[in-house]
Design a protein around this motif. Sequence first.
Motif, short mmCIF file in Angstrom:
data_model
loop_
_atom_site.label_atom_id
_atom_site.label_comp_id
_atom_site.label_asym_id
_atom_site.label_seq_id
_atom_site.Cartn_x
_atom_site.Cartn_y
_atom_site.Cartn_z
N ARG A 9 64.53 17.71 29.78
CA ARG A 9 65.44 16.54 30.12
C ARG A 9 66.30 16.02 31.07
O ARG A 9 66.29 17.18 31.79
N LYS A 11 69.38 15.02 34.37
CA LYS A 11 70.54 15.69 34.58
C LYS A 11 71.32 13.85 34.59
O LYS A 11 70.99 13.14 35.40
N ASN A 12 72.21 13.63 33.84
CA ASN A 12 72.91 12.39 33.48
C ASN A 12 74.20 12.43 35.00
O ASN A 12 74.82 13.16 35.42
N GLU A 13 73.81 11.52 35.69
CA GLU A 13 74.07 11.49 36.82
C GLU A 13 75.92 11.08 37.66
O GLU A 13 76.38 11.59 38.13
N ILE A 15 77.80 12.22 34.72
CA ILE A 15 78.44 13.85 34.64
C ILE A 15 78.61 14.14 35.38
O ILE A 15 79.66 14.62 35.98
N HIS A 94 76.16 13.76 42.53
CA HIS A 94 75.50 12.06 41.77
C HIS A 94 74.69 12.37 42.40
O HIS A 94 73.45 11.70 41.85
N ASN A 101 65.96 14.57 38.83
CA ASN A 101 65.70 14.01 37.41
C ASN A 101 64.49 13.26 38.56
O ASN A 101 63.67 12.79 37.41
#
Length: 114
Positions: A9, A11-13, A15, A94, A101
């Motif tokens: 998975r 990483k959500n930028e 978040i 970010h 990713n």
Amino acid sequence: MGGDVVVLRGKNEGIAALLALVLGFFGFWGIGHIYAGNLKKGLALLLLGLLLAGALILFSLAELMAGMVFQLGPSSFILLIGAIGWIWQTFDAHKEAIKYNEMLLGATKNIGEN
């Protein structure tokens, strides 16, 4: 062939940036970097942010006790440096999530080629 399936998975930028923005405001810099997978940089920024926050508190109290209310003093400089660092570390967290990713995507492509 019955191979194991591994789910990786990213990483959500958003978040990462939100963690850096909100927690960084209180001096907890680097949390977004830690979330994004860059532990060393995150811990270094965390230490720096806490040191700056502590210095700001100490100098502000010293200026208050010396009667330097609403005057430019060392705490003003520390606040300026802290604000610049806070904004920078938010954008950098970010960017670190994007790099993570991209690295993850490259690793999964290499696995698929074998």
